[in-house]
Design an enzyme around this catalytic site. Structure first.
Site: not given
Ligand code: TXD
Length: 306
Positions: A11, A13, A33, A88, A118, A120, A151, A175
């Site tokens: 996705g 990140v 993914d 939550r 990474v 949340n 930041r 966090h």
């Molecule tokens: O400071 C920090 N730690 C953070 C955390 C900063 C930014 C984002 N933060 C968290 O990272 C955010 O709250 C999310 O929990 C994750 C990922 O954020 P992102 O913005 O990349 O989310 P997306 O774009 O929705 O991408 C998540 C991807 C998406 O493509 C799904 O199809 C995939 O995860 N996904 C999976 N991949 C593999 N296997 C499984 N089971 C799966 N489920 C979802």
């Protein structure tokens, strides 16, 4: 390349992290993914940028974990965002299940890997990954502090009109809303921030730092921040693979440091080829220590729901 990194979750990140690693020729990358061929498509698209940008890192994408075998570092960004109507706690349960599955698949194929979490809620997902992998704390930790500190550094640099390079900052704790920005350990060309700004301006910077993620969410309307988060992950991976031993705030499982035990919380950690080399213990005032303990108590509360 000499190293291999896996990023799970292609996705915002995840894919941006892969792009940063490949463009810097830090490692070859596997991107996984669950969404059909999405990771494969993004990987191919990035590889087609390689001739223009001139990088020779290989990027492989897909939904089969076989491509991750033998990774030096695995970054887990897989997860669901919070949807309207979802509490939550619902999110915690969903992302816990995803993290369990993902970490299980990864460690089967890369038993010696270092895991950077990474997804949340970050500190709780670190605990899930620790339990599933059975890894010592050197090899399973989370990214949050580098982002929160970046930041803060940006806000300080903008306030004072100086280069971001001259500003260092440390944000510790969980966090979440109770993270602990440490003004005393925030410096501009070596000068502590309290000598440069009055309390009100420091309070405003601290507050904006704590709400930094929400500020971006509010502007984007869809999704959350990813340019700064992916840069933060990149810095951690680079310090590990290049054995730089940078001292970076990471979510680490504490064993008595700062008076905290059996909980993940953001603390300064030295990152090298083996992962967390050492947790650095900065001296804290009573007030700072109290804030850190309050933040860690919030994390512990989440652990109990796992
Ligand atoms: O400071 C920090 N730690 C953070 C955390 C900063 C930014 C984002 N933060 C968290 O990272 C955010 O709250 C999310 O929990 C994750 C990922 O954020 P992102 O913005 O990349 O989310 P997306 O774009 O929705 O991408 C998540 C991807 C998406 O493509 C799904 O199809 C995939 O995860 N996904 C999976 N991949 C593999 N296997 C499984 N089971 C799966 N489920 C979802």
């Amino acid at each position: 390349m000499d190293h291999k990194v896996t990023v799970v979750g292609a996705g915002h990140v995840g894919a941006t992290t892969v792009q940063r690693i490949a463009e810097a020729e830090l490692a070859d990358v596997a991107m996984v993914d669950i969404m059909g061929d999405m990771a494969k498509g993004k990987a191919l698209d990035m590889m087609e940028s390689a001739p223009v940008l001139g990088f020779d890192s290989k990027i492989e994408g897909g939904s089969d974990y076989e491509i991750t075998a033998g990774s030096d570092v695995c970054v887990v960004t897989a997860g669901l965002p919070r949807k309207p109507g979802m509490s939550r706690d619902d999110l915690l349960a969903k992302n816990k299940a995803i993290t369990q599955e993902v970490v299980g698949e990864l460690v089967k194929r890369s038993p010696d890997t270092i895991l950077i979490m990474v997804t949340n809620p970050l500190d709780a997902m670190c605990e899930v990954a620790r339990r599933v992998s059975g890894f010592g704390r050197e090899r399973v930790f989370g990214m949050a502090g580098v982002l929160d500190s970046a930041r803060m550094r940006y806000f300080v640099a903008a306030e004072l009109g100086v280069s971001v390079k001259d500003v260092t900052a440390f944000v510790l704790g969980g966090h979440g809303d109770s993270m602990v920005p440490l003004a005393r350990y925030t410096t501009v060309a070596g000068v502590p921030l309290p000598e440069l700004l009055d309390d009100d301006r420091i309070d405003a910077i601290n507050s904006r730092t704590r709400k930094g993620g929400g500020e971006i969410v509010g502007l984007l309307k869809q999704g959350s921040a990813y340019y700064a988060p992916s840069a933060a992950v990149f810095e951690m991976v680079a310090s590990i693979l290049r054995n730089k031993k940078q001292i970076l705030p990471c979510s680490v499982y504490l064993k008595g440091e700062y008076g905290l035990e059996n909980v993940f919380a953001g603390v300064p950690a030295k990152l090298g080829r083996k992962g967390v080399d050492k947790v650095m213990e900065f001296e804290l005032t009573n007030a700072e220590r109290k804030e850190l303990h309050t933040s860690a108590a919030d994390v512990k509360e989440l652990f109990e729901k796992l």
